[in-house]
Design a protein around this motif. Structure first.
Motif, short mmCIF file in Angstrom:
data_model
loop_
_atom_site.label_atom_id
_atom_site.label_comp_id
_atom_site.label_asym_id
_atom_site.label_seq_id
_atom_site.Cartn_x
_atom_site.Cartn_y
_atom_site.Cartn_z
N ALA A 151 -7.27 0.02 3.60
CA ALA A 151 -5.92 0.68 3.69
C ALA A 151 -5.09 -0.21 4.71
O ALA A 151 -5.64 -0.49 5.85
CB ALA A 151 -6.06 2.06 4.18
N SER A 156 -4.28 7.24 3.51
CA SER A 156 -5.16 6.49 3.94
C SER A 156 -6.56 6.48 3.47
O SER A 156 -7.13 5.50 3.10
CB SER A 156 -5.09 6.43 5.47
OG SER A 156 -3.71 5.91 5.81
N ASP A 168 0.77 -1.29 0.15
CA ASP A 168 -0.09 0.09 0.08
C ASP A 168 0.95 1.19 -0.05
O ASP A 168 0.50 2.22 -0.73
CB ASP A 168 -1.11 0.13 1.03
CG ASP A 168 -2.25 -0.84 0.94
OD1 ASP A 168 -2.07 -1.38 -0.18
OD2 ASP A 168 -3.16 -0.94 1.82
N ARG A 175 -8.78 3.95 1.13
CA ARG A 175 -10.24 3.40 1.72
C ARG A 175 -11.45 3.65 0.73
O ARG A 175 -11.96 2.85 0.18
CB ARG A 175 -10.49 3.83 3.14
CG ARG A 175 -9.76 3.18 4.01
CD ARG A 175 -10.33 3.51 5.57
NE ARG A 175 -9.87 5.03 5.83
CZ ARG A 175 -9.13 5.22 6.64
NH1 ARG A 175 -7.96 4.23 6.98
NH2 ARG A 175 -8.40 6.27 6.81
N GLN A 191 -2.59 10.34 6.47
CA GLN A 191 -4.11 10.26 6.57
C GLN A 191 -4.81 10.78 5.20
O GLN A 191 -5.67 9.73 4.98
CB GLN A 191 -4.63 11.41 7.51
CG GLN A 191 -3.86 11.46 8.91
CD GLN A 191 -3.63 10.09 9.76
OE1 GLN A 191 -4.17 9.13 9.24
NE2 GLN A 191 -2.69 10.08 10.56
N ASN A 220 -1.30 5.41 10.76
CA ASN A 220 -2.68 4.95 10.94
C ASN A 220 -3.01 3.82 11.59
O ASN A 220 -4.15 3.41 11.89
CB ASN A 220 -3.51 4.85 9.42
CG ASN A 220 -2.66 3.63 8.77
OD1 ASN A 220 -1.90 2.81 9.35
ND2 ASN A 220 -3.07 3.52 7.61
#
Lengths: 307, 307
Positions: free
Chosen positions: B249, B239, B207, B243, B236, B268
């Protein structure tokens, strides 16, 4: 709806033409880019991609490829893959997974084998002869062996607004075994986000990966820059930074397209590329750096030497 | 002059302490980071880095490492290196070259061998036992085998204003042979420019590489963001994008420092890290995500489980 396919180097012309046929019939970006890149991989005339690609220092053809899906950001990549016909298809399959999406060396070979990809001796007689001649030259004249590093990279927008990017290369001719350039690295060799656009690079991978140039171009487009501005600004600014910090900048060329299908090119050397859109039939362009800016013109494909 | 060393995970404490000793005596960032990361690599207690690192699915310890010099942007990296004691030192040596700076698989092994790096059987008895138990569990319960992916990554500023970054990891436990995560990839696992700052990431490499997060954090610092803002904003926002686009994520944590020696963290998930500066002795911190923002506090090292 509009569609666009843009690719590095004149060698992409036949593949882009096949991809454009699919896109015209509302085919998917995913299908079009795989077909287009396989066409380049399968052609033994091109000494830097797939079958007929020039080998590493010890005579092995080691192949790198990557695929990125701009809808999901799914990435798949292989590096140092040996003797499989179509590295781009292996990368594409890996991009569907959540884990283990980038495989190298013997592990990449094992994955391709287990998943039924076509084995093929990728070293052509012509490539072996070129390698032997170069080896002799390097030994006789004590030359730096490295020469030639032309990745086929493509960015595609389809009529359903999906964008994808992919690359395939045999890497630097005469490289050390196991050497990776930028082509397999997300952010450096390629990057795409269907909400913004995509980019792909070719040139000296060792330098391109120092600047994450494909990511940077997509980022500049996300700030509202037109693809041509984004590509040229990223390539020229980073070439200048390399010269300042390292004393030298390798060859860097990059093509990109945004979600509207507009496209752009940036380069610090002479560089050919191919574009087709819903408005324009596939054409070869030649780009050059003039007064600090990338300029380009349509050329007849016969003007550009195949390699 | 000020200096800073920041590193991912509590396991970096002993290495950071050694690095800080050097930096205090005006030692170079290059020397300090290599010593600090070798200290983690050499410790068999840490199951995700170097000696004692957990093996891949077939029981082989495959090591990834990278080194970047923020003065020259020189990068060196290895992936899938087997049975060499200190992958970070191999990566550092490669970073001095212009070509062939990223080597994978058997080619990386051959380079390390030819350059006299120390061979070592990197599979400890404890790691073999953990692997066997996990293999049985995976087969008995049909579990997804992947678990654990803690890279040691560091960013260092020395008193001469040079910045460097480096990473070392055995990658995802139970990975497919040849799998690479983000740690070896410039822009994803690490990035540093002495004129701006540096960053390094840990978590689910598959990721992290979709967002080129280390490059993005350095870029945000170049726009004037403080390291803490840059790290938190990048982690943030990305992530959230994952999503939205993928539905999920993975774990992402990142530390960074700028050219003034200020530092920051974004995560996260729960995440420990270590910092030392010319003002503060080496300390372990624990970070968490609270109300969409990364918060952290100093903790006693004994509060954090070694792994």
């Amino acid at each position: 709806m509009s569609w666009t396919i843009i690719a590095t180097w004149r060698m992409a012309l036949e593949g882009v033409s096949k991809g454009a046929e699919l896109l015209k019939e509302n085919g998917s970006a995913s299908e079009a880019i795989e077909k287009a890149i396989r066409c380049v991989e399968d052609n033994p005339r091109y000494g830097s991609v797939g079958y007929g690609g020039l080998p590493n220092y010890v005579g092995e053809v080691e192949l790198d490829a990557a695929y990125m899906n701009g809808d999901t950001l799914g990435i798949g990549a292989v590096a140092g893959l040996k003797d499989y016909a179509n590295p781009v298809s292996v990368a594409k399959k890996l991009s569907e997974d959540r884990f283990n999406i980038f495989l190298v060396g013997a592990g990449a070979d094992a994955y391709a084998h287990m998943n039924g990809f076509e084995r093929k001796n990728m070293l052509t007689e012509a490539a072996r002869d070129t390698w032997k001649a170069r080896l002799k030259e390097v030994n006789d004249k004590n030359l730096s062996p490295y020469d030639g590093h032309d990745t086929v990279g493509m960015v595609v927008l389809d009529s359903a607004s999906t964008m994808v990017a992919a690359t395939s290369t045999s890497g630097l001719f005469m490289k050390k075994p196991g050497r990776i350039g930028d082509s397999a690295l997300s952010g450096s060799g390629l990057y795409v986000d269907s909400e913004i656009g995509g980019a792909t690079a070719t040139g000296l991978g060792e330098d391109i990966m120092k600047g994450c140039l494909s990511y940077e171009v997509v980022r500049l487009m996300s700030e509202g820059l037109a693809p041509q501005e984004a590509a040229d600004q990223a390539v020229q600014a980073f070439s200048e930074k390399l010269r300042r910090k390292k004393g030298v900048a390798g060859a860097i060329s990059l093509v990109c397209a945004n979600k509207k299908g507009e496209w752009g090119v940036g380069t610090n050397v002479e560089f050919s590329f191919v574009v087709a859109t819903d408005q324009d039939a596939p054409q070869v362009y030649l780009a050059n750096l003039e007064n600090g800016k990338t300029v380009y013109r349509v050329v007849d494909p016969s003007e550009i030497e195949d390699k």
